[in-house]
Every structure is written in C-alpha cells, then in structure tokens.
Design a protein around this motif. Sequence first.
Motif, PDB file in Angstrom:
ATOM      1  N   MET A 217     -11.711 -22.461   4.943  1.00 31.38           N
ATOM      2  CA  MET A 217     -11.979 -22.139   6.342  1.00 31.38           C
ATOM      3  C   MET A 217     -11.598 -20.709   6.699  1.00 31.38           C
ATOM      4  N   MET A 218     -10.830 -20.049   5.848  1.00 31.45           N
ATOM      5  CA  MET A 218     -10.156 -18.823   6.243  1.00 31.45           C
ATOM      6  C   MET A 218     -11.112 -17.685   6.606  1.00 31.45           C
ATOM      7  N   ILE A 219     -12.045 -17.332   5.722  1.00 32.20           N
ATOM      8  CA  ILE A 219     -12.928 -16.181   5.972  1.00 32.20           C
ATOM      9  C   ILE A 219     -13.796 -16.428   7.207  1.00 32.20           C
ATOM     10  N   VAL A 220     -14.427 -17.598   7.267  1.00 27.98           N
ATOM     11  CA  VAL A 220     -15.297 -17.906   8.402  1.00 27.98           C
ATOM     12  C   VAL A 220     -14.476 -18.033   9.684  1.00 27.98           C
ATOM     13  N   GLY A 221     -13.274 -18.604   9.581  1.00 31.05           N
ATOM     14  CA  GLY A 221     -12.422 -18.727  10.751  1.00 31.05           C
ATOM     15  C   GLY A 221     -12.005 -17.378  11.312  1.00 31.05           C
ATOM     16  N   VAL A 222     -11.671 -16.436  10.427  1.00 30.52           N
ATOM     17  CA  VAL A 222     -11.316 -15.074  10.856  1.00 30.52           C
ATOM     18  C   VAL A 222     -12.519 -14.414  11.522  1.00 30.52           C
ATOM     19  N   LEU A 223     -13.672 -14.541  10.904  1.00 28.45           N
ATOM     20  CA  LEU A 223     -14.890 -13.935  11.437  1.00 28.45           C
ATOM     21  C   LEU A 223     -15.196 -14.471  12.835  1.00 28.45           C
ATOM     22  N   THR A 224     -15.123 -15.785  12.995  1.00 28.21           N
ATOM     23  CA  THR A 224     -15.436 -16.418  14.279  1.00 28.21           C
ATOM     24  C   THR A 224     -14.444 -16.005  15.360  1.00 28.21           C
TER      25      THR A 224
END
Length: 425
Positions: A47-54
């Motif tokens: 979830m980390m990369i997409v969560g940071v992006l969002t």
Amino acid sequence: MTEAAPPTSSGREAEAGGLRADARSLARLTGLGYFPLAFVGRLPFAMMIVGVLTLVVAARGSVAEAGVVAAAAGIGTAICGPLSGALADRIGQRRVICLGGAASILAAVSLLLVAASAPLGVVALVAAALGGTTPQVAPFSRSRLVGLSGAAATEARRARSLSLVMSYESAADEASFVLGPVLVGLLTAAVAPWAPLVLSMLLTVAVVLPFALHPTAASAADSADAEAGRSAVPFRRSFPGEVRVLIVGALLVGAVFGALLTAVTAFMAERDHADYAGVVYGAMSLGAIVIALGTALIPRGFDLRTRWLAFGTVALAACAGLLLVGSAPALAAVLALAGVGVGATLVGIFSLGALAAPAGRSTTVLTTLQSALVVGQALASAAGGALAGGLGATAGFVLAAALAGAVLVVGAVDRALYGRLSARA
C-alpha cells in the motif's frame, strides 16, 4: 549421452503426490497461522507507494509533486531494502523487522503531519524514510521458507520444496500487489486520503510485529544463516555477477507491471470507464497468480533459465498483442496471458536468486530482488503515466512491450553467462 525420457502419467502423479506431501510437511514446520501473518504482513508495503501518492495529491493538489514524493519513497526502498536484508543476515530478522516497523510508524505519522504544508524537499525526505523503513515481509518470508525447504532429506525433495516455496511466495506477492492499491482506493473514497497510512500503521503493529516474533524467524532461515554467518561473505561481495543480472531482470519485470498499469488506466479512461481500470488490470494479476501456483508442477527437466526464456516470450507476445485490442474484454484476456508470462518469469528469477545467494546472504539477495521489483514498478508507472498521458494508451503498451523484450534479452544474457548452473537450478 541419450536424452531423458519424458515423464509418464504415473511419474507425473508421483510428482504431484510428492508436492502435496511437501506442502503438508512445510505447513507442519511453520504452523498454519504463519501463512495469514506472512500474507497480511505484506499489505503495508504493498500500500505504501500508492498511499503516499494519494495522500500528497489530496494534500497539495499537485500530481507532479505527488510523483516526486512517491519516487522518493521508491528511492528509499532501493537504498534501504538491501541494507535491511544484509542486517537481517547478520543479526537476525526479528530485530530488523521490529526496528523497521517502529521506524516506519514514526515516518508515517511524520508524513501525515508535513504532507500539506512543509516544503516539497522535506516531504520527499520523509517519504524516502517511509519507503526505506516499511518492512518487506515478502523477502523475509521467502528466506525463512527457503531455509525450511533446505532441510528436506533428499535432493529431489529439496528441489520440489524450493519450487513450492517460490510458487506460493510469488502468488502471495501478486495477490498483495493487487489488494494493496485496491485498499488504498477504497479507504480514500470511503474515509479520507490519510486512512490508508493509518491502516498500514495498525497492520504493522497487529500483524508485521507478530510475524517478526513468529518461531520461524529462529527455526528456519535465521538459524541456517547464523550458522553460515561465521563464514558469510562480506556485504560488498553479496552481489556476484549472476545476482546482478537477476536484479536487472527483477527491475524490468517490475517495470512491465508499472507500464501496463498506467497504460490500462489510460485505455479505460479513453473509453470513459477509468473507474474499472483496476478490475481490468486484475486480469493480469489473476493470470500471474494461477501460473505462479502452477509452476511447482512443471517438470524439473524444464529448468529455470529455460522457463525464463519460454515464459518471457509469452509475455512479449502478449504485450505486443495489446496493441491490437479494442475492447475491455479483449484487453482483460490478453492481460491474463501477459500475467502468465510475467508471473512464471518472476518465479524463475526469485528461484535463481535463492540458489545464487552467497553463503549467509540469502535474505540480502532476496530483499534486493524484491526492492528492485518495486522500484521498477514505481519508475515505469511514472514514465508510463507521462507517456500515456501525452500520447495515449497505445504509447503505454509500446513501452510495456519494449520492457518485456528487455526482460527476454536479460534472460538470454543470463543463460549465456550462467547456463552452466542450470543443472543445479
């Protein structure tokens, strides 16, 4: 020398029976509770990369700035992933995962506090810290199960057990890579953009830390590596030529995933169905999961490097075929075929990595391969997004096909340079 006869139906049944016995044996060694921990524990990292992006898009209102911050998180992963693996090989997984988990919670809280108002450089540094400290459960789990598979009594059983481990681990990776971004989207829509990071922190406490303390951390790979640690090669020698080629292969496989994700999103957006992009992309992951689970049944005579070339060719043909599709159902069908090719190739790369790891450096190598996969996905997602945004989905599919071709070329180079090791593999 005469060529070995193909396996008979009774031989194939015996092989399948042996795999079932090996699976039961592995489950007895780990305990059934291990597998839910090892799967759910992957989600914070997934979830980390997409969560940071969002989060950054919502907080700062800039997709460009969010891309910079997400790239920083990927760089943190690239730098710290191999180091955490090397440290685990030296002092054991438990302390590394617990310390990393605590640091990742601190980094996530910091990111939530600074995302909206701090200078971009500060936000990027905090994201890099989050990317570098979020525990990578997948390679740690691989290392544990590889250690357990090496305890089998015969060479044939050890080979079957290794194949079983890599099949399961690759399927679990694929499922987590799908579920992680889906959870980010659902939580963002239903709660708020900060919710995915909060869930990641809760999962780190409730699942990742219990995974760190699970008995397999001491009874499997850690004990084997501790024994080898007396003569473990120095960190600077952890990546011989064979391993470096595999790292490039993993990076390119991740790039194929990333390029296809952005191209599929653009394809569906062009048809006013962007909301269904994740569902259609899931067909690729479904194909990859099915073939990953099935690779344990592939005859041993079909060695790992030959599989890389064969399934890499399937991936290239499917990615090229995406240029011809004109509807969502056709796109999903061809993506499933691409998933078969890429998924089996990925199983082969990780299996070769486990075999090629120098003494006492299995976690180092497997963590590095996992980091390369994620970094490749992040970089290609950014490049593919820019390309598809400017030139359309077709340009994104061209990039994916080119990257799949590069995977095949690296496989050919690996076979030419290290094919003499195929018998061992």
